[in-house]
Scaffold this active site. Structure first.
Site, short mmCIF file in Angstrom:
data_model
loop_
_atom_site.label_atom_id
_atom_site.label_comp_id
_atom_site.label_asym_id
_atom_site.label_seq_id
_atom_site.Cartn_x
_atom_site.Cartn_y
_atom_site.Cartn_z
N CYS A 120 13.91 9.37 18.11
CA CYS A 120 12.73 10.21 18.32
C CYS A 120 11.57 9.40 18.91
O CYS A 120 11.64 8.97 20.05
CB CYS A 120 12.35 10.92 17.02
SG CYS A 120 11.29 12.36 17.28
N HIS A 215 16.61 13.55 15.50
CA HIS A 215 16.71 12.72 14.30
C HIS A 215 18.17 12.64 13.86
O HIS A 215 18.61 13.34 12.94
CB HIS A 215 15.81 13.27 13.19
CG HIS A 215 14.39 12.86 13.35
ND1 HIS A 215 13.86 11.71 12.78
CD2 HIS A 215 13.39 13.41 14.08
CE1 HIS A 215 12.57 11.59 13.12
NE2 HIS A 215 12.27 12.61 13.90
N GLU A 217 19.63 10.47 12.19
CA GLU A 217 19.85 9.95 10.84
C GLU A 217 20.02 11.06 9.80
O GLU A 217 20.48 10.80 8.68
CB GLU A 217 18.72 8.99 10.44
CG GLU A 217 17.44 9.64 9.96
CD GLU A 217 16.57 10.17 11.08
OE1 GLU A 217 15.47 10.68 10.79
OE2 GLU A 217 16.97 10.08 12.26
#
Length: 242
Positions: A120, A215, A217
């Site tokens: 990001c 994102h 993750e």
């Protein structure tokens, strides 16, 4: 041995801890970083360590000890970082000192050919570190759904590192940004776009240089991105040890 991956802090916040207020301690800035980055890197096989933005003088010694870098998400980059003089009315709060640390970190890591995965804001910082610029505001890329829920798709370039890792031409991703890559930095290339043309992923030369606008993750299906970073970082560790 697990490789040591340095993770940039997302932002600096004023101290709001109840214990600090109760004991009358002076206010002081605090690092803020979601644990999801650290848990995902741990699950991928790394030892993650958060990097404090205390200045750039110690960067060479710091990077001597690291096997890879994860540039995390966070606040808007200040337009001055890429030479822009106008500031969009929708520009959010910026932290120039955090920008300076992160950009220097990214440049030094690239110079050393350390593996870099940028998420990001981190992907935007990677682009700026290479001389690129950003759109200060784009509409329609901030979802209200939770981070674990993909809300749009991106088209991935065949043969890119992203394609080789996730093995899909169309990816379902989340979206929590309003800035994006404009002019692509030197040595980088665009490898994924959203349906509206927004640049969603970039990659560079070297052992591993990858930036994604979403994102990753928080998306279990994208854990292979972190596993790929860790595999390359482990080989970097062995090469340095040799």
């Amino acid at each position: 041995m697990r490789p040591l991956i340095g993770v940039t802090t997302s932002e600096m916040r004023p101290s709001n801890l109840a214990t600090t207020r109760r004991h009358g301690e002076p206010a002081h800035p605090e690092m803020a970083l979601g644990m999801t980055y650290l848990r995902t890197l741990d699950a991928a096989g790394a030892i993650p360590v958060v990097l404090p933005p205390t200045g750039t003088d110690h960067l060479p010694g710091l990077l001597d000890r690291l096997d890879g870098i994860c540039l995390s998400g966070g606040p808007d980059l200040d337009p001055a970082a890429y030479g822009a003089t106008d500031r969009h009315v929708q520009l959010g709060p910026t932290e120039p000192s955090l920008d300076a640390f992160e950009l220097s970190l990214a440049r030094e890591a690239l110079t050393r050919n350390l593996p870099v995965l940028a998420i990001c804001r981190g992907s935007q910082a990677l682009n700026v570190a290479c001389g690129g610029t950003l759109h200060q505001h784009i509409d329609g890329h901030r979802q209200t759904a939770t981070a674990t829920e993909p809300t749009h798709t991106v088209e991935v370039e065949t043969g890119s590192r992203l394609h080789r890792i996730l093995r899909q031409r169309t990816l379902s991703v989340n979206s929590f940004h309003h800035q994006a890559v404009e002019r692509v930095g030197e040595g980088l290339r665009v490898i994924a776009r959203a349906e509206d043309g927004t640049i969603e992923a970039i990659e560079g030369p070297g052992t591993f240089t990858l930036g994604v606008q979403w994102h990753a993750e928080t998306l279990y299906a994208h854990l292979p991105l972190f596993e790929a970073l860790v595999r390359v970082a482990a080989r970097t560790e062995l090469r340095i040890a040799a």
